[in-house]
Design an enzyme around this catalytic site. Sequence first.
Site, PDB file in Angstrom:
ATOM      1  N   SER A   1       1.062   3.511   2.155  1.00 52.37           N
ATOM      2  CA  SER A   1       0.562   3.837   3.743  1.00 52.37           C
ATOM      3  C   SER A   1       2.132   5.082   3.765  1.00 52.37           C
ATOM      4  CB  SER A   1       0.566   3.369   4.210  1.00 52.37           C
ATOM      5  OG  SER A   1       1.663   2.572   4.762  1.00 52.37           O
TER       6      SER A   1
ATOM      7  N   SER B   1      -2.679   6.359   5.678  1.00 55.04           N
ATOM      8  CA  SER B   1      -2.794   5.235   6.805  1.00 55.04           C
ATOM      9  C   SER B   1      -3.323   4.811   7.814  1.00 55.04           C
ATOM     10  CB  SER B   1      -1.003   5.519   7.778  1.00 55.04           C
ATOM     11  OG  SER B   1      -0.463   4.805   8.504  1.00 55.04           O
TER      12      SER B   1
ATOM     13  N   LYS C   1       5.424   0.140   9.108  1.00 55.80           N
ATOM     14  CA  LYS C   1       5.047   2.243  10.093  1.00 55.80           C
ATOM     15  C   LYS C   1       6.321   2.191  10.726  1.00 55.80           C
ATOM     16  CE  LYS C   1       1.002   1.515   8.410  1.00 55.80           C
ATOM     17  NZ  LYS C   1       0.916   2.193   7.646  1.00 55.80           N
TER      18      LYS C   1
ATOM     19  N   SER D   1       0.509  -1.536   0.043  1.00 56.94           N
ATOM     20  CA  SER D   1       0.194   0.066  -0.190  1.00 56.94           C
ATOM     21  C   SER D   1       1.466   0.942   0.012  1.00 56.94           C
ATOM     22  CB  SER D   1      -1.062  -0.200   0.972  1.00 56.94           C
ATOM     23  OG  SER D   1       0.113   0.344   2.543  1.00 56.94           O
TER      24      SER D   1
END
Length: 370
Positions: free
Chosen positions: A140, A289, A199, A138
């Site tokens: 994010s 996100s 992350k 993705s």
Amino acid sequence: MVLYRYRHHLPFAAYLGSAARLDVPKDLRRDFEAATQLVEEADRIFRRKRAEIEQLVSAATREEVADSVEALRDEIDREKFDPEAFTSAYERAGELVTKHLGRWQKSELREYVESIAVALAIALLLRAFVVEAFKIPSGSMLPTLQIQDHIFVNKLAYGPLVPYTGYRILPSLPPKRGDIIVFEYPDPNPHAKSQDFIKRVIALEGDVLEVDGGHPIINGWRVPSCRVGTYEFTEGSDSYKKRGELFVEYLGDYSYLTLYEDVGFSGKQGPYRVKPGETWVLGDNRNNSSDSRAWFGGKGGGVPDANIKGRAMFVWLSFGADSVTWDRIFTNVMGKPRLPKEADPELVRGIERCLEQRPAQTLPPPAPPQ
């Protein structure tokens, strides 16, 4: 198995042989390795099966076999390789070992199977304890990580987890602020399928975190940042152009890019108190996100230490819309911030300007008492 069989015809095969001899002709590399293995196997058989061999093989024959193996060893170790002498010694030793020690020899198929099993075991151990590959699914973490980036993750960074035990070998936690970590999403549903997320670490145990329009505030201290400019980009194979404001953010030892897409929540979130044994994370693409702010029904939550798998290392493969994105290969994920090669040169200069303006204070004050 096919690759293994023809490995001596691959590029650089001369540098990868058993003894890494450069003077062995190409057509004899396979025989040279087989001869080395024959000597090792004969030594192993004599050592492990000595009692049986002494009962079943006469002393004269044992001596003849041993002399042929020693002669082959001498040819393998000869300072100047002699193809004719080597071939003669190899054929004689092979014939005698097969004839008199054949009942204790391994078959070629068994050697293949054992080689594959050993390689597989090593690969599984490396994956479990040292390094693992992950694919970025993705946007994010844009622009730091692009969709279809394939990265390696260092599982030694925080101490590798022993599978199925929750036990961590030589733990080194919590992560550093600014680290990019891969972790198992802390899904409150125990029956949900496991998902790996990636992350950036923002807040640690005891911290009070607020997020103002995507900009983190830790213990009342706003994480410093520098505006780079307006960034236009596409997300994955989507040809639709998106826009957002690009910043360089400074936290701990790191300076990294953060993106604020035009469409997104611009209000204040929090405050959140980070629980013991947890780490709070945000995506670099702050308005797009699913991170600590959004978990647990919007109440927010951290990543338990037990869920952390490792720290991102570098991009080893990356795909664009139609082909491999060669310029991203070997990109250090934790290194100097960079944009894709097609980015506006003015933004690249803006990043350099912001890096030159890195502030002296990049760590928050201590967490307030509870």
